[in-house]
Scaffold this motif. Structure first.
Motif, short mmCIF file in Angstrom:
data_model
loop_
_atom_site.label_atom_id
_atom_site.label_comp_id
_atom_site.label_asym_id
_atom_site.label_seq_id
_atom_site.Cartn_x
_atom_site.Cartn_y
_atom_site.Cartn_z
N PHE A 133 2.15 -4.67 2.48
CA PHE A 133 2.88 -4.01 1.40
C PHE A 133 4.28 -3.59 1.84
N ASP B 191 4.41 0.49 1.29
CA ASP B 191 3.42 1.32 1.99
C ASP B 191 4.04 1.72 3.32
N ARG C 192 2.09 -2.19 -2.94
CA ARG C 192 0.83 -1.48 -3.14
C ARG C 192 0.76 -0.86 -4.53
N ILE D 21 0.86 6.06 -0.68
CA ILE D 21 1.80 4.97 -0.48
C ILE D 21 2.78 5.31 0.65
#
Length: 272
Positions: free
Chosen positions: A176, A179, A238, A247
């Motif tokens: 991600f 993230d 994400r 996150i």
């Protein structure tokens, strides 16, 4: 000094055991299924879910310091109740406890978190880690509770293994771009934990890397270092998935770093 590493066969635990033995301490380390690789260490089987077994082992070894690095992400009893068992046994034996916690205790709503921020977990694992912190604080007020982030090494960590699998195409998934964590090198983390163990400091401490990077950026650094093509890494956001969890979580380590000789390097420095 006699040091016991609970959860010693894990990635962090093995490094803790090895550094302790290298420094000349008398070291024992526990494992659930198989012993770790560190040499000069007395490897002992232990299931932290068994309170009697924890009390008996710590009583028999009588360590000066216990570092608890045991956890299982999908097992509340190991992560939360097991931590309480270790705290009770260590306190009853007169030892010093260093408990390893996680940035998973935070939701990410605040993004940057200092040591005095109140946990607000959004996953079962984060809730178990927060419960473990509370138990340790009540049972052993003099203990160090060290929150850390994504642990990376020169090879061998779960995230490095994931990056290799994704880059080689042997595993499906993605890294991600939104993230964000503060990855820490396992050697820096272990050294900092052992340094804190040898002080009279207590309470919450943040021990993470100096750089906030996405899992994708970190993966690209690892891939380039290890001879993979970063362009082959699949990526996404994400926020576009239904995966549960924070996150963007960044641990502010400035206060703890002022009390450490160990320098907490950032991923952009230690992943080369």
């Amino acid at each position: 000094m006699k040091i016991l590493v609970v959860g010693g066969s894990g990635f962090l635990g093995d490094e803790l055991a090895q550094q302790s033995a290298t420094d000349g301490h008398i070291v024992a380390a526990t494992y659930l299924t198989r012993p770790g690789m560190a040499a000069g260490v007395n490897w002992l089987p232990l299931d932290v879910r068994d309170r009697t077994a924890v009390v008996d082992l710590i009583g028999a070894f009588s360590p000066d310091v216990v570092i608890n690095a045991a956890y299982r992400q999908s097992d509340w009893v190991t992560t939360a109740v097991g931590a309480a068992h270790v705290a009770i046994a260590t306190s009853g034996n007169g030892g010093r406890l260093v408990h390893v916690s996680s940035d998973a205790v935070f939701s990410g709503k605040a993004v940057t978190y200092t040591e005095d921020c109140v946990p607000d977990p959004v996953t079962p694992y984060g809730a178990a880690k927060a419960a473990a912190e509370a138990a340790v604080q009540v049972i052993s007020p003099a203990a160090v509770i060290a929150r850390t982030s994504l642990i990376i090494g020169d090879s061998g960590s779960p995230h490095e293994g994931l990056v290799h699998s994704l880059a080689s195409g042997s595993r499906d998934g993605m890294l991600f771009t939104d993230d964000v964590r503060c990855p820490v090198h396992v050697c820096d983390l272990a050294a900092a934990l052992l340094e804190l163990a040898n002080t009279d400091r207590a309470g919450i401490h943040h021990i993470a890397g100096a750089d906030a990077v996405s899992r994708y950026e970190l993966g690209s650094l690892i891939a380039q270092r290890d001879g993979f093509d970063p362009a082959r890494l699949p990526f996404g956001r994400r926020a576009d998935t239904d995966l549960l969890g924070p996150i963007d979580v960044r641990l502010d380590c400035a206060l703890t770093q002022r009390h450490l000789k160990t320098r907490l390097r950032g991923a952009r420095e230690f992943v080369k």
